[in-house]
Every structure is written in structure tokens, then in C-alpha cells.
Design a protein around this motif. Structure first.
Motif, mmCIF file in Angstrom:
data_model
loop_
_atom_site.group_PDB
_atom_site.id
_atom_site.type_symbol
_atom_site.label_atom_id
_atom_site.label_comp_id
_atom_site.label_asym_id
_atom_site.label_seq_id
_atom_site.Cartn_x
_atom_site.Cartn_y
_atom_site.Cartn_z
ATOM 1 N N ARG A 1 -18.876 105.818 -3.354
ATOM 2 C CA ARG A 1 -20.277 105.857 -2.909
ATOM 3 C C ARG A 1 -20.700 107.321 -2.736
ATOM 4 N NH1 ARG A 1 -23.440 102.158 -0.017
ATOM 5 N NH2 ARG A 1 -21.670 100.757 0.213
ATOM 6 N N PHE A 2 -21.893 107.624 -3.159
ATOM 7 C CA PHE A 2 -22.483 108.960 -3.066
ATOM 8 C C PHE A 2 -21.697 110.021 -3.830
ATOM 9 C CE2 PHE A 2 -24.306 106.843 0.669
ATOM 10 C CZ PHE A 2 -25.651 106.996 0.344
ATOM 11 N N THR A 3 -21.296 109.663 -5.044
ATOM 12 C CA THR A 3 -20.700 110.647 -5.944
ATOM 13 C C THR A 3 -21.784 111.259 -6.821
ATOM 14 O OG1 THR A 3 -18.549 109.559 -5.999
ATOM 15 C CG2 THR A 3 -19.080 110.973 -7.867
ATOM 16 N N LEU A 4 -22.644 110.447 -7.381
ATOM 17 C CA LEU A 4 -23.643 110.949 -8.336
ATOM 18 C C LEU A 4 -24.883 111.524 -7.663
ATOM 19 C CD1 LEU A 4 -23.407 108.143 -11.036
ATOM 20 C CD2 LEU A 4 -22.171 110.311 -10.895
ATOM 21 N N GLN A 5 -25.350 110.897 -6.603
ATOM 22 C CA GLN A 5 -26.602 111.331 -5.978
ATOM 23 C C GLN A 5 -26.565 112.809 -5.556
ATOM 24 O OE1 GLN A 5 -27.248 112.029 -2.502
ATOM 25 N NE2 GLN A 5 -29.372 112.523 -3.000
ATOM 26 N N PRO A 6 -25.494 113.297 -4.902
ATOM 27 C CA PRO A 6 -25.486 114.732 -4.549
ATOM 28 C C PRO A 6 -25.500 115.648 -5.768
ATOM 29 C CG PRO A 6 -23.805 113.548 -3.313
ATOM 30 C CD PRO A 6 -24.340 112.597 -4.341
ATOM 31 N N VAL B 1 -27.960 104.149 2.494
ATOM 32 C CA VAL B 1 -27.233 105.136 3.287
ATOM 33 C C VAL B 1 -26.573 104.469 4.488
ATOM 34 C CG1 VAL B 1 -27.517 107.149 4.797
ATOM 35 C CG2 VAL B 1 -28.601 107.115 2.550
ATOM 36 N N SER B 2 -27.282 103.538 5.099
ATOM 37 C CA SER B 2 -26.793 102.947 6.347
ATOM 38 C C SER B 2 -25.989 101.663 6.170
ATOM 39 C CB SER B 2 -27.981 102.668 7.275
ATOM 40 O OG SER B 2 -28.828 101.691 6.706
ATOM 41 N N LYS B 3 -26.011 101.080 4.993
ATOM 42 C CA LYS B 3 -25.336 99.784 4.829
ATOM 43 C C LYS B 3 -23.892 99.940 4.390
ATOM 44 C CE LYS B 3 -26.000 98.536 0.030
ATOM 45 N NZ LYS B 3 -26.491 97.592 -0.909
ATOM 46 N N GLY B 4 -23.126 98.965 4.753
ATOM 47 C CA GLY B 4 -21.771 98.832 4.238
ATOM 48 C C GLY B 4 -20.845 99.985 4.541
ATOM 49 N N THR B 5 -19.591 99.655 4.557
ATOM 50 C CA THR B 5 -18.558 100.657 4.767
ATOM 51 C C THR B 5 -17.665 100.779 3.544
ATOM 52 O OG1 THR B 5 -17.162 98.985 5.794
ATOM 53 C CG2 THR B 5 -18.533 100.321 7.273
ATOM 54 N N ASP B 6 -18.039 100.114 2.461
ATOM 55 C CA ASP B 6 -17.238 100.185 1.242
ATOM 56 C C ASP B 6 -17.204 101.619 0.737
ATOM 57 O OD1 ASP B 6 -16.904 97.455 1.334
ATOM 58 O OD2 ASP B 6 -18.566 97.048 -0.038
ATOM 59 N N VAL B 7 -16.003 102.086 0.493
ATOM 60 C CA VAL B 7 -15.850 103.435 -0.028
ATOM 61 C C VAL B 7 -16.240 103.465 -1.495
ATOM 62 C CG1 VAL B 7 -14.175 105.261 -0.522
ATOM 63 C CG2 VAL B 7 -14.057 104.019 1.631
ATOM 64 N N ARG B 8 -15.863 102.408 -2.219
ATOM 65 C CA ARG B 8 -16.163 102.337 -3.645
ATOM 66 C C ARG B 8 -17.138 101.207 -3.905
ATOM 67 N NH1 ARG B 8 -11.450 103.695 -7.420
ATOM 68 N NH2 ARG B 8 -11.963 101.636 -8.140
ATOM 69 N N ILE B 9 -18.036 101.476 -4.826
ATOM 70 C CA ILE B 9 -19.048 100.505 -5.211
ATOM 71 C C ILE B 9 -19.137 100.498 -6.735
ATOM 72 C CG2 ILE B 9 -20.370 100.722 -3.065
ATOM 73 C CD1 ILE B 9 -22.298 102.604 -4.544
ATOM 74 N N SER B 10 -19.891 99.570 -7.277
ATOM 75 C CA SER B 10 -20.040 99.530 -8.735
ATOM 76 C C SER B 10 -20.930 100.684 -9.193
ATOM 77 C CB SER B 10 -20.650 98.200 -9.178
ATOM 78 O OG SER B 10 -22.016 98.140 -8.813
ATOM 79 N N LEU B 11 -20.734 101.085 -10.432
ATOM 80 C CA LEU B 11 -21.574 102.130 -11.002
ATOM 81 C C LEU B 11 -23.038 101.705 -10.959
ATOM 82 C CD1 LEU B 11 -21.868 104.856 -12.432
ATOM 83 C CD2 LEU B 11 -21.520 103.642 -14.593
ATOM 84 N N ARG B 12 -23.305 100.423 -11.176
ATOM 85 C CA ARG B 12 -24.685 99.920 -11.118
ATOM 86 C C ARG B 12 -25.312 100.213 -9.752
ATOM 87 N NH1 ARG B 12 -27.171 96.592 -14.384
ATOM 88 N NH2 ARG B 12 -25.270 95.647 -15.195
ATOM 89 N N LEU C 1 -28.980 103.827 -6.453
ATOM 90 C CA LEU C 1 -29.207 104.867 -5.449
ATOM 91 C C LEU C 1 -29.815 106.113 -6.104
ATOM 92 C CD1 LEU C 1 -28.705 106.034 -2.554
ATOM 93 C CD2 LEU C 1 -26.448 106.702 -3.392
ATOM 94 N N VAL C 2 -29.266 106.506 -7.246
ATOM 95 C CA VAL C 2 -29.785 107.667 -7.974
ATOM 96 C C VAL C 2 -31.232 107.421 -8.400
ATOM 97 C CG1 VAL C 2 -29.583 109.000 -10.124
ATOM 98 C CG2 VAL C 2 -27.542 108.512 -8.747
ATOM 99 N N ARG C 3 -31.526 106.222 -8.898
ATOM 100 C CA ARG C 3 -32.894 105.903 -9.331
ATOM 101 C C ARG C 3 -33.888 106.039 -8.179
ATOM 102 N NH1 ARG C 3 -30.033 102.102 -12.523
ATOM 103 N NH2 ARG C 3 -30.350 102.524 -14.724
ATOM 104 N N ASP C 4 -33.523 105.507 -7.021
ATOM 105 C CA ASP C 4 -34.407 105.614 -5.862
ATOM 106 C C ASP C 4 -34.597 107.068 -5.452
ATOM 107 O OD1 ASP C 4 -34.896 102.887 -5.682
ATOM 108 O OD2 ASP C 4 -33.240 102.540 -4.275
ATOM 109 N N TYR C 5 -33.515 107.811 -5.394
ATOM 110 C CA TYR C 5 -33.609 109.233 -5.038
ATOM 111 C C TYR C 5 -34.507 109.974 -6.037
ATOM 112 C CZ TYR C 5 -32.575 114.143 -4.759
ATOM 113 O OH TYR C 5 -32.731 115.505 -4.696
ATOM 114 N N PHE C 6 -34.278 109.732 -7.330
ATOM 115 C CA PHE C 6 -35.015 110.472 -8.348
ATOM 116 C C PHE C 6 -36.496 110.095 -8.355
ATOM 117 C CE2 PHE C 6 -36.137 112.348 -12.382
ATOM 118 C CZ PHE C 6 -35.386 113.514 -12.352
ATOM 119 N N LEU C 7 -36.807 108.838 -8.105
ATOM 120 C CA LEU C 7 -38.204 108.417 -8.041
ATOM 121 C C LEU C 7 -38.951 109.184 -6.940
ATOM 122 C CD1 LEU C 7 -40.480 106.544 -9.001
ATOM 123 C CD2 LEU C 7 -39.645 104.855 -7.342
#
Length: 169
Positions: free
Chosen positions: A61-66, A11-22, A27-33
Motif C-alpha cells: 500500500r502506498f508504493t505508487l502514490q508517493p 488512507v484511513s481504512k484497513g491495515t493490510d500491508v499489501r493490496i492489489s495493483l488495481r 488511489l493513484v487515480r484519485d490523487y491525480f484527479l
């Protein structure tokens, strides 16, 4: 604790708007765990990625997690027996389709139509879904880059369509 630490760091790292799907899936894996611990293991997730190259496509970034969070809170949490979420990623024509499917509570037809209508009229109701739809629409140039299907008692499917450009695969 480790999953929470990784989630907070992401959440706090980087300012990249786009990141790899991996990275987004991590992020989703951590949230779901964290949610699995919260719900005592009554919810599960399966990942269906049809091509290894898809892990390298770019996504905001943060497209799937929400969307996963919505599926957990509105779909799976209300079911006493819990449920399953499937995250399916595949190439379809000139797009990469990402589907978040849950076998949760689903929505009544009227509620689903209201959400669809608010998106088509560009009148936000749910900020998370609105923000994702707006970013996808700007990126793809299409208002149909996010689709929602749902049936009361059967679950919900949210589909996202991303361009398959050279930079994405």
C-alpha cells in the motif's frame, strides 16, 4: 470532492500491508484527479497495463502514490506548460515492472547520482523514496528493486520490480 473523500478513506481504512495493483491504481487515480484540478488540467496521466492479470498482483500500500506525487511536484509542476505522466506495468522475466515516467524537468546528473549513492549506502535523504526502496528491498530481497533514471530537461523514469510469484498473478 468525491476523489478527495475516496483518497482519505483509503488512507484511513484497513491495515493490510499489501493490496492489489488495481486498488493501488485507484488511489493513484484519485490523487491525480485532485492534482489535475489543482493545476488546471495542464497535467495528464496515461496507464499502460499490458495484461489484465497484472491488476491482481500484490503491492505494498502506498508504493505508487508517493512516486507519482514526486513526479508531479518535482517534475511536472515546475514546467509552465505542465506535462504528462505514464504509468506502465508489464511482465519482464520473473518480475513485474512498474514504471512511472514523466516528461518534466528531470534532474541534473550530479543530483541523480547523489540519490542513487544515498540509496546504495542505505542513507536516507528523501524519506518517501527511501521508505519505498526499503520496503521493496525487504520484499524482493534485492537492493535493485527500485531504479531511477533522469535527464535534465527531459524527465524522469522510476522503475519498480516486483516478484512474479503465484500469489501475485
Amino acid at each position: 470532492t468525491t476523489a478527495l473523500a475516496r483518497l482519505m478513506k483509503n488512507v484511513s481504512k484497513g491495515t493490510d500491508v499489501r493490496i492489489s495493483l488495481r486498488e493501488e491504481l485507484d488511489l493513484v487515480r484519485d490523487y491525480f484527479l485532485i492534482q489535475q484540478y489543482r493545476y488546471g488540467g495542464s497535467i495528464s496521466i496515461a496507464y499502460e497495463i499490458t495484461d489484465e492479470a497484472l491488476y491482481h498482483c500484490q503491492i505494498h500500500r502506498f508504493t505508487l502514490q508517493p512516486l507519482v506525487e514526486n513526479a508531479v511536484i518535482h517534475g511536472l509542476e515546475p514546467k509552465e506548460e505542465g506535462g504528462t505522466l505514464i504509468l506502465d506495468v508489464r511482465k519482464t522475466g520473473n518480475y513485474i515492472r512498474i514504471r512511472i515516467c514523466d516528461n518534466g524537468m528531470g534532474m541534473e546528473k550530479e543530483r541523480l547520482e547523489k540519490i542513487r549513492r544515498r540509496l546504495s549506502e542505505k542513507q536516507p535523504e528523501r524519506i518517501g523514496v527511501w521508505n519505498i526502496w526499503q520496503r521493496l528491498s525487504l520484499y524482493t530481497g534485492r537492493d535493485d528493486s527500485l531504479k531511477i533514471m533522469s535527464k535534465k530537461g527531459a524527465g524522469t523514469i522510476v522503475s519498480i520490480y516486483l516478484h512474479r510469484g503465484e500469489e501475485d498473478v
